[in-house]
Structures are given as structure tokens and as C-alpha cells.
Design a protein around this motif. Structure first.
Motif, PDB file in Angstrom:
ATOM      1  N   SER A  70       0.811  -1.219   0.000  1.00  0.00           N
ATOM      2  CA  SER A  70       0.000   0.000   0.000  1.00  0.00           C
ATOM      3  C   SER A  70       0.842   1.266   0.000  1.00  0.00           C
ATOM      4  CB  SER A  70      -0.924   0.002   1.227  1.00  0.00           C
ATOM      5  OG  SER A  70      -0.184   0.189   2.416  1.00  0.00           O
ATOM      6  N   GLN A  73       5.596   3.595  -3.978  1.00  0.00           N
ATOM      7  CA  GLN A  73       5.243   4.463  -5.095  1.00  0.00           C
ATOM      8  C   GLN A  73       5.969   3.989  -6.361  1.00  0.00           C
ATOM      9  OE1 GLN A  73       3.039   7.291  -4.742  1.00  0.00           O
ATOM     10  NE2 GLN A  73       2.664   6.226  -2.820  1.00  0.00           N
ATOM     11  N   GLN A  75       5.129   1.138  -9.936  1.00  0.00           N
ATOM     12  CA  GLN A  75       4.113   0.313 -10.576  1.00  0.00           C
ATOM     13  C   GLN A  75       4.640  -1.035 -11.075  1.00  0.00           C
ATOM     14  OE1 GLN A  75       0.864   1.095 -10.542  1.00  0.00           O
ATOM     15  NE2 GLN A  75       1.515   2.870  -9.332  1.00  0.00           N
ATOM     16  N   HIS A 101      -3.408  -9.822  -3.436  1.00  0.00           N
ATOM     17  CA  HIS A 101      -2.496  -8.926  -4.149  1.00  0.00           C
ATOM     18  C   HIS A 101      -1.857  -9.663  -5.324  1.00  0.00           C
ATOM     19  CE1 HIS A 101      -2.832  -6.091  -0.806  1.00  0.00           C
ATOM     20  NE2 HIS A 101      -2.491  -7.054   0.030  1.00  0.00           N
ATOM     21  N   ARG A 153       8.507   4.536   0.780  1.00  0.00           N
ATOM     22  CA  ARG A 153       7.660   4.624  -0.415  1.00  0.00           C
ATOM     23  C   ARG A 153       8.448   4.948  -1.683  1.00  0.00           C
ATOM     24  NH1 ARG A 153       6.242   9.069   2.787  1.00  0.00           N
ATOM     25  NH2 ARG A 153       6.957  11.090   1.994  1.00  0.00           N
ATOM     26  N   GLU A 439      -6.431   6.380  -1.386  1.00  0.00           N
ATOM     27  CA  GLU A 439      -5.386   5.802  -2.246  1.00  0.00           C
ATOM     28  C   GLU A 439      -5.414   4.281  -2.181  1.00  0.00           C
ATOM     29  OE1 GLU A 439      -1.455   7.390  -1.614  1.00  0.00           O
ATOM     30  OE2 GLU A 439      -2.272   9.215  -0.737  1.00  0.00           O
ATOM     31  N   VAL A 440      -5.574   3.765  -0.968  1.00  0.00           N
ATOM     32  CA  VAL A 440      -5.576   2.316  -0.788  1.00  0.00           C
ATOM     33  C   VAL A 440      -6.772   1.693  -1.490  1.00  0.00           C
ATOM     34  CG1 VAL A 440      -5.641   0.452   0.910  1.00  0.00           C
ATOM     35  CG2 VAL A 440      -4.345   2.534   1.387  1.00  0.00           C
ATOM     36  N   ARG A 443      -6.074   1.610  -5.175  1.00  0.00           N
ATOM     37  CA  ARG A 443      -5.054   0.611  -5.524  1.00  0.00           C
ATOM     38  C   ARG A 443      -5.588  -0.812  -5.410  1.00  0.00           C
ATOM     39  NH1 ARG A 443       0.291   2.833  -2.346  1.00  0.00           N
ATOM     40  NH2 ARG A 443       0.321   4.903  -3.264  1.00  0.00           N
ATOM     41  N   ARG A 445      -8.505  -1.595  -6.138  1.00  0.00           N
ATOM     42  CA  ARG A 445      -9.549  -1.674  -7.164  1.00  0.00           C
ATOM     43  C   ARG A 445     -10.942  -1.865  -6.564  1.00  0.00           C
ATOM     44  NH1 ARG A 445      -6.322  -5.541 -11.562  1.00  0.00           N
ATOM     45  NH2 ARG A 445      -4.495  -4.183 -11.742  1.00  0.00           N
TER      46      ARG A 445
END
Length: 573
Positions: A70, A73, A75, A101, A153, A439-440, A443, A445
Motif C-alpha cells: 500500500s 510508489q 508500478q 495482491h 515509499r 489511495e488504498v 489501488r 480496485r
């Protein structure tokens, strides 16, 4: 004569430390080219594989994965968690994380464990290559981490940036600060603060090889391929007790460029991998004896003193503890006795005594400054006491390392790997990089970015975003608590009935338990475990630490689950 010999050693070792300190002080203002945030954003991402070797880490790995996934930063990365077939609890914990995940992959070892960390990393690396073949991808960077790590992060973004020019990139590793009363863990804080603020930068400036920290270490794939070709496909030495040190030296010997990223601060916190180190004497002794045996004894056995002239000095510094650690407690006693005139010191030896005392004082001052810079001046006041305690711990660890190493040699076998017990922080404060709930949710979805923006606009002042989203039926209560667990790194779910000890549930008054929505349910290894329906706030943590007088470990439960437990275990108020 013995007193003079001890003073001579203190002076020699102190002058050696003073030399490194002077190199650091003369070069600490040297500018370092840090990329701006916009440059990090613009840099194309190279595919990264994170390898996490595991043995009996079911108590921490789920939290570690949830929290770091989580936070990070970046991808284009995947995590390969290396497990053994005979470690079912850890396998189940990793599978649970992998089901939630897609980035997490179970990397099953070929045979039962435990083996060494290097051996587990090799199998995990092999499973990574099998994943590449099955999916038609290639990882360009490999990063190693442990099961208790709090990854920064920006860690992967920095490794991605600097790997354009370096084959090995080391992100700083720093212990999480604890109270003044935890003298053993505080010793780790002091030593890592000094080593990574002063020693490693000086070592790098003088062209020394970079000993890896084992975690937060990024390797360019082409460099690991060269190691594999040299070692019959085994990148990490399975027989080494300190495979990170060995890998760093071998990469440097191959001509690979290495860099240690100097410690800098972002939003008041250092950009570093954070973790708990051993917090009791026995665990510290176990870990430090492995470090001494791996770095000093195995390093001497494997490489001797055959190295380029520039590296011989670093061999000396890495191995001088074999003598220095053994005599340090005695030297301390003699030094204090001489300072208090409890023993007779020959007039000709007094200048030697004064010089040794001066080098010791300078060393204390440097370590205190490093500790104060990274922690606080209050914490740094304990440095002198912790240095004396460190001399005792390191002396006993060296004795244990020598015993362990030579017993193994007598029986003609490799020294056995000794695992360090790991702990994960009960709660990660926002200063450590905790992401926003929205944000979580995006991420995971569970929510689109458009839905999040609409919810933020319509959320009443003072209302909680999560509760507002549940009211709007954008997410379910279960979705909300899954996200809160991922955001905080606190495991989610009711404890099993056999884990709940009724007398422990009465540790808090019913009024305090209901006010904070917390309920203690067991005590284990000096920690009290509590369920809570709320994310711990700083106020909650402060009051619970006073009321419970123990380290608190949290488990998140849904409100109706907490009410069911409160109804069963709490008296009415």
C-alpha cells in the motif's frame, strides 16, 4: 605491562576510527546529486523483482506485505516470497496475501528448511526465472528484503534511478527508535546511525567495496548474471552466514559500480528501510555472533588478505573486532581504573593513557552526534551507557562466534545458519509514510478514481470517508476493513477462541476498553495482543502504553465483531 598493551590497542583502534571520522568530516559537505520528484516521476520504470526469504515468518509476513504494497510508489514490480515445503503456516500466510495482491507470488523451495538465507534466496531467484519464462517477461533489477521491513515509499524509485549508473544500489537501513529503557535495541540504533552516517560514506569516498545490508539492496540483473556464471548458477553463497557482505565484495571484485545512498530526510523522517532489530540480549547475541562468524572468520577463511591494496584496509576494519571485541570490556575497566588512580600508571605511560582517552572521547562524541541527528538529543544522551553495554554484548558474541565456527570446522561441516526472530511494528504512524484511505481503495480496485473524487466532494465536514463510502454503498463494510488493514499493516480478523485468555481480557477497565474500542486477549513474549475496531490514534497509543505497561500488538476487527467480544468478556458499565 598488560595495562599498557591494552592502552596501546585502544589507541591504535581509536586512531583508525579517528581517520575514518576525519575522512567523513572533511567530505560531509560534498554535494550529492539527488533527483527531484519530477525527475523520479519522469524516469521510465524498469521491471523490479523483490525477493523475500522466509522461514517461520507467518507472524509478520502478512502485515509486511499488506503495508508495503500500500506504500510503495512504483508500478512495475512483483514480490517473490520464498518459503519451505515444511513451513505450512508461512505458506498459508503468503497464499492469503497472494490471493489479495496479484503482485505477490509464492516461491516454493525445493526441499525442507531451514537452510541459510543465501540458499533460500537462490531458490526464490530460480522461481523468479520460472515466472519470467512462463509469462514472457524479464526483471531488470532484483531487490532483497526481509519479513520485518518497512520499505520507504520512494525506495524502488530511487533504486530505479541510480541503477542507470550503478550495478548495486544500497538504500539506508535504520532501526525503529525505541525507549531509553531498551538498551539492547538502542545499541543497534546507535551503531547503525554511526555506521551509515559516517563509516559507509567514508568507505565509499576512499574506494572501498560496499558490504550489502541484506535488505533495501538493489542489484542490476546483468551484474547478478555475471555472479551466476562465476558460481555455477548460485548467485548468493548458501554456505555464507553473511551472504550480503560476500555478494557486495564479489560484485566489487568483478568491477561492478556500487553506491550507498546517503541518509536524507523527507517530511521529517529519514529515507530508509526501517525495522526492529533484536530487543533482548539473547537474540542480539545470536545475531551478532553470526555477523562476526560470517564477516570476520568466514571472510578471512575465504579471501585471506589477498585483495587489492586499497581493500586490505577495509578487511582490517571488518576483522579487527576479533581482537577488539574480546578485550574491550577489560580495556574499559583498566581505563576507568587508571582514570580514577585505582591502579598505578608509570609516568611514561600517562601520555599514552591520555591519548587513548582522547580518541575514546572523540568516538563517543561522533556516535552521539550521529544518533542525535537520526533520533533525538534525548535518545542520544544514552549513547555512553549503550557503548559500554555494547562492549559486553560484542565480546560475548565474538566468543560464541569463535566457538560456533571452530566446532563446525572440527566436525568438517559448514557453520549452521542461526535465524533471527522478527517483529513487525504494531502500528505505522503517518510520519512513516502511511497512505490515505482513498489511495488504498483505488489501488485495491475497490473504488475508481472518479468515484473517490465524487465521494470526497460529497463527504460532510467531520465525517469519515470510509463510513461515508459505506453509506453511499460504494463499498461494503468488509471492503472498508480490508483497506484499513492494508493501510495500517494491522492484521484483520477475529482471534481464534483458544487464543483468548479470559483473565487477560480484564487487564483494562471496562470503561477504558469501551472508550477506545479495544480488548486485550492474550500476552505473548512480553507483548499484549488486543483487538480493536478503530485504527490506533497517537492518543490511544499513549494511554494504552500507560495502562498496560507492555508493548501493544493490534488486531483489527469489524465493529459487530468487537461488540460480540465485548458482550462476552466485558462486564457492563
Amino acid at each position: 605491562m598488560l595495562f599498557v598493551c591494552l592502552l596501546a590497542w585502544i589507541l591504535l583502534s581509536g586512531l583508525d576510527d579517528l581517520f575514518v571520522g576525519l575522512i567523513f568530516l572533511l567530505n560531509r559537505r560534498q554535494p550529492f546529486r539527488w533527483p527531484a520528484a519530477a525527475e523520479l516521476d519522469a524516469r521510465p520504470e524498469r521491471r523490479i523483482a523483490i525477493l523475500v526469504p522466509l522461514w517461520r515468518e507467518h507472524g509478520v509476513i502478512r502485515q509486511m506485505l499488506d503495508r508495503n504494497l500500500s506504500i510503495i510508489q512504483y508500478q512495475d514490480y512483483d514480490i517473490f516470497a520464498g518459503v519451505y515445503p515444511n513451513d505450512e503456516p508461512t505458506i498459508n500466510a503468503v497464499r492469503d496475501a497472494a490471493n489479495r495482491h496479484p503482485r505477490v507470488h509464492l516461491a516454493m523451495g525445493a526441499h525442507d528448511g531451514p537452510t541459510s538465507k543465501g540458499g533460500c534466496l537462490n531458490w526464490t531467484y530460480r522461481r523468479m526465472t520460472e515466472y519470467e519464462a512462463a509469462h514472457g517477461v524479464r526483471f531488470e533489477i532484483v531487490v532483497t528484503h526481509d519479513a520485518e521491513d518497512l520499505v520507504h515509499r520512494d525506495s524502488l524509485r530511487l533504486i530505479n534511478w541510480f541503477s542507470r549508473d550503478y550495478e548495486m544500489v544500497q538504500v539506508p537501513v535504520l532501526p525503529i527508535s525505541t525507549g531509553l529503557g531498551e538498551i539492547t535495541h538502542g545499541l543497534y540504533c546507535d551503531e547503525f546511525a554511526e555506521f551509515q552516517s559516517k563509516d559507509i560514506p567514508a568507505r565509499q569516498h576512499l574506494g572501498g567495496f560496499l558490504p550489502g545490508n541484506g535488505v533495501g539492496t538493489g542489484y542490476l540483473r546483468v551484474a547478478l548474471d555475471r555472479l551466476a556464471a562465476q558460481r555455477h548458477g548460485r548467485i548468493f553463497d548458501p554456505a555464507s552466514l553473511t551472504e550480503d557482505y560476500e555478494t557486495g565484495y564479489r560484485l566489487h571484485a568483478l568491477g561492478c559500480r556500487q553506491i550507498f545512498l546517503p541518509i536524507r530526510f523527507d517530511a521529517g523522517a529519514p529515507v530508509a528501510t526501517r525495522e526492529y532489530f533484536p530487543r533482548n540480549f539473547r537474540s542480539a547475541l545470536r545475531q551478532r555472533s553470526r555477523w562476526v562468524a560470517g564477516i570476520s572468520l568466514q571472510g578471512w577463511e575465504r579471501h585471506g588478505w589477498r585483495a587489492p591494496r586499497r581493500q586490505l584496509y577495509w578487511f582490517w576494519r571488518d576483522r579487527k573486532g576479533l581482537i577488539g571485541n574480546l578485550i574491550a570490556p577489560i580495556a574499559n575497566l583498566y581505563w576507568f581504573a587508571g582514570a580514577l588512580d585505582l591502579i598505578a600508571v608509570a609516568p611514561w605511560a600517562k601520555p599514552l593513557h591520555a591519548a587513548a582517552a582522547a580518541t575514546c572521547l572523540l568516538q563517543v562524541c561522533l556516535r552521539t552526534w550521529c544518533s542525535m541527528r537520526l533520533y533525538s538529543w534525548q535518545f542520544a544522551t544514552g549513547v555512553p551507557v549503550r557503548m559500554v553495554w555494547g562492549n559486553v554484548v560484542n565480546c560475548l558474541a565474538t566468543v560464541e562466534a569463535l566457538r560456533h565456527f571452530f566446532v563446525a570446522r572440527y566436525h568438517r561441516r559448514a557453520p549452521a545458519w542461526r535465524k533471527t526472530e522478527h517483529a513487525f511494528p504494531a502500528f505505522c504512524a503517518p510520519a512513516e509514510g502511511r497512505p490515505q484511505l482513498g489511495e488504498v481503495l483505488v489501488r485495491m480496485r475497490l473504488l475508481s478514481l472518479d468515484q473517490l473524487e465524487q465521494a470526497l466532494k460529497s463527504c460532510p465536514v467531520g465525517a469519515r470517508l470510509g463510513e461515508h463510502l459505506v453509506q453511499l454503498q460504494r463499498i461494503s463494510e468488509d471492503d472498508l476493513y480490508q483497506a484499513l488493514s492494508s493501510q495500517s499493516g494491522i492484521p484483520l480478523g477475529m482471534p481464534r477462541p483458544r487464543e483468548v485468555v479470559r483473565r487477560v481480557t480484564r487487564t483494562l477497565s471496562a470503561a477504558a476498553a469501551r472508550r477506545w474500542k479495544v480488548l486485550p486477549y492474550r500476552v505473548r513474549i512480553g507483548q499484549i495482543h488486543v483487538v480493536t475496531a478503530e485504527l490506533p490514534s497517537p492518543e490511544m497509543l499513549r494511554e494504552l502504553s500507560l495502562l498496560l505497561a507492555m508493548e501493544v500488538r493490534f488486531r483489527l476487527v469489524r465493529p459487530h465483531e468487537f461488540e460480540a467480544m465485548a458482550l462476552e468478556y466485558l462486564p457492563s458499565v
